[in-house]
Design an enzyme around this catalytic site. Structure first.
Site, PDB file in Angstrom:
ATOM      1  CB  CYS A  86      -5.037   3.279  -0.218  1.00  0.00           C
ATOM      2  SG  CYS A  86      -4.113   1.721  -0.148  1.00  0.00           S
ATOM      3  CG  HIS A 123      -1.890  -0.971   1.420  1.00  0.00           C
ATOM      4  ND1 HIS A 123      -2.738  -1.337   0.413  1.00  0.00           N
ATOM      5  CD2 HIS A 123      -2.246  -1.715   2.494  1.00  0.00           C
ATOM      6  CE1 HIS A 123      -3.567  -2.264   0.858  1.00  0.00           C
ATOM      7  NE2 HIS A 123      -3.286  -2.532   2.115  1.00  0.00           N
TER       8      HIS A 123
HETATM    9 MN    MN Z   1      -4.195  -3.909   3.581  1.00  0.00          MN
END
Ligand code: MN
Length: 143
Positions: A117, A69
């Site tokens: 994200c 991420h």
């Molecule tokens: Mn995650």
């Protein structure tokens, strides 16, 4: 798939043509008060950019997985756990979650925590800790 060159932000972290989704679609992973919006989902790039918002006092699932991420906070305040350390985070902070690293995001009590994200479109399934293990892993976060 969106075909407009510009999709307007409404001033409150919602975007034209973008649905506000439930955070988890499947499973029984523990989390509280999290929404998800997919802002970009481009097969040519193999990536998605999502916006997550954790309501005040809420948290995302404690999990780990092979995919990474890349996160940018854009609203509110909170704390994140990455591996064995917890960090205070706020607007414009960047958070990197490496492969197979336990992670969790929690909003402050009085404020939401909103973050972008960036992830691969193709992702492995998150692994979840058992209850006792989860307590141990999340100890640095407190509470
Ligand atoms: Mn995650």
């Amino acid at each position: 798939m969106n075909d407009k060159p510009v999709r307007r932000h409404d001033g409150a972290f919602h975007w034209e043509g973008v649905d506000v989704l439930a955070y988890k679609q499947e499973g029984t992973a523990p989390f509280r008060d999290v929404t998800r919006q997919v802002l970009f989902d481009d097969p040519a790039m193999g990536a998605q950019l999502r916006y997550f918002e954790v309501a005040p006092g809420g948290w995302t699932t404690l999990e780990r997985h092979e995919h990474v991420h890349n996160v940018m906070v854009i609203r509110g305040r909170g704390r994140c756990l990455v591996g064995e350390s917890a960090h205070e985070i706020g607007p414009n902070d960047l958070v990197s979650v490496p492969p197979m690293t336990w992670h969790q995001f929690r909003a402050a009590e009085g404020e939401p925590l909103g973050f972008l994200c960036l992830v691969n479109r193709e992702r492995d399934r998150p692994q979840l800790p058992g209850e006792a293990e989860a307590r141990e892993i999340s100890r640095p976060l407190g509470g």
